[in-house]
Scaffold this motif. Structure first.
Motif, PDB file in Angstrom:
ATOM      1  N   UNK A 159       0.900  -1.246  -0.043  1.00  0.00           N
ATOM      2  CA  UNK A 159      -0.123   0.070  -0.192  1.00  0.00           C
ATOM      3  C   UNK A 159       0.875   1.303   0.095  1.00  0.00           C
ATOM      4  N   UNK A 160       1.833   1.228   0.869  1.00  0.00           N
ATOM      5  CA  UNK A 160       2.482   2.511   1.051  1.00  0.00           C
ATOM      6  C   UNK A 160       3.871   2.258   0.168  1.00  0.00           C
ATOM      7  N   UNK A 161       4.289   1.347  -0.154  1.00  0.00           N
ATOM      8  CA  UNK A 161       5.537   0.762  -0.818  1.00  0.00           C
ATOM      9  C   UNK A 161       6.878   1.235  -0.071  1.00  0.00           C
ATOM     10  N   UNK A 162       6.634   1.055   1.188  1.00  0.00           N
ATOM     11  CA  UNK A 162       7.731   1.274   1.995  1.00  0.00           C
ATOM     12  C   UNK A 162       8.356  -0.260   2.219  1.00  0.00           C
ATOM     13  N   UNK A 163       9.885  -0.244   2.396  1.00  0.00           N
ATOM     14  CA  UNK A 163      10.297  -1.314   2.705  1.00  0.00           C
ATOM     15  C   UNK A 163      10.042  -2.002   4.179  1.00  0.00           C
ATOM     16  N   UNK A 164       9.909  -3.496   4.062  1.00  0.00           N
ATOM     17  CA  UNK A 164       9.344  -4.174   5.607  1.00  0.00           C
ATOM     18  C   UNK A 164      10.945  -4.322   6.071  1.00  0.00           C
ATOM     19  N   UNK A 165      11.092  -4.342   7.549  1.00  0.00           N
ATOM     20  CA  UNK A 165      11.875  -4.761   8.302  1.00  0.00           C
ATOM     21  C   UNK A 165      12.891  -5.813   7.585  1.00  0.00           C
TER      22      UNK A 165
END
Length: 294
Positions: free
Chosen positions: A256-262
């Motif tokens: 959704x945000x296209x942020x990388x996951x940890x």
């Protein structure tokens, strides 16, 4: 590599100090540089237009040069021009004038809105506000598509000449909701070899075994068997093998945000181990080996 083939703002080759393994890694859909004119022509916002990217796949496979293989990666976005298509898969509905007679306007990919110049991003969302001249599409093909493939061909030919055979790994990502038909299983990776026509079975099986040894669930060819690049460059009888690797995006990015996951760095580390394992697997082969001839 002759740098006159391309504008480094569009794509680049990250070279090893010396190529020591018979691999070429390619990330054709991870580009994320969007020019202003393209954004202004789109009905989508800056996040929506990114839905068809293979998010950060170039970074996931970034260890390739350190391991001795070149990595070709796009900076231009897939939504602008898709180099994993035939050169002229064009949708007449997109343009104010007629497409050339040599265009392939009847392919399944064109019908689905995903031709060389895509009409949609993921989830059937239209890209453009209005139709535009076909000359614009042809310009993208001449200035981006053709130089990209010229560069890729040169890398593959150089690798084949140096080692007697070569392996292209075409790197992609897939939506997190993908399931294997009839099973409901969500794979972490799909290894595509065009149903055995683009690479030897031994090579495909080795890729799957390596991924499974790393703790992932990997399947072969379904639902993604490989696109134009895999089909076009894989010639096992000539010692040229091409595999498509699809990574499940849910492993490493918030879709959704296209942020990388940890877990992004850990996945990249696992893929570095995978690439090392693939290099070790082919280390004993030559151009006259069973792998190259299969």
């Amino acid at each position: 590599m002759d740098e006159t083939y391309w504008d480094p703002e569009l794509f680049e080759v990250r070279e090893p100090a010396t190529q020591t393994i018979p691999f070429v890694y390619n990330s054709p859909h991870s580009g994320r540089r969007y020019n202003r004119a393209f954004l202004e022509s789109s009905r989508l916002d800056a996040l929506g237009i990114r839905r068809s990217e293979d998010h950060f796949v170039d970074e996931l496979f970034s260890a390739a040069p350190a391991l001795g293989a070149p990595l070709l990666l796009a900076h231009f976005p897939r939504a602008y021009v898709d180099v994993n298509r035939e050169p002229y898969e064009l949708d007449p509905r997109m343009f104010v004038d007629a497409v050339p007679s040599y265009a392939n306007s009847n392919s399944v990919r064109v019908a689905g809105g995903l031709g060389t110049i895509p009409r949609i991003v993921a989830e059937n969302v239209e890209i453009y506000q209005r139709r535009f001249p076909v000359a614009e599409a042809l310009s993208r093909i001449e200035t981006i598509y053709k130089p990209y493939h010229a560069c890729l061909r040169k890398l593959i030919a150089r690798t084949h000449a140096r080692f007697g055979f070569g392996v292209l790994i075409d790197c992609h990502s897939m939506p997190g909701n993908i399931r294997v038909a009839g099973t409901g299983v969500r794979p972490d990776f799909i290894v595509g070899d065009r149903y055995g026509t683009s690479a030897s079975a031994d090579l495909s099986n080795a890729a799957i075994a390596l991924l499974e040894d790393l703790g992932f669930h990997a399947v072969r060819n379904k639902p993604y068997a490989g696109g134009f690049i895999t089909e076009h460059y894989g010639r096992p009888v000539k010692g040229l093998h091409a595999l498509q690797i699809e990574v499940n995006r849910a492993l490493y990015v918030d879709e959704t945000s296209l942020a990388k996951r940890p877990d992004f760095a850990a996945l990249a580390g696992s893929l570095s181990v995978f690439m090392e394992g693939m290099a070790e697997f082919v280390a004993g082969y030559t151009g006259d080996s069973a792998l190259a001839a299969e």
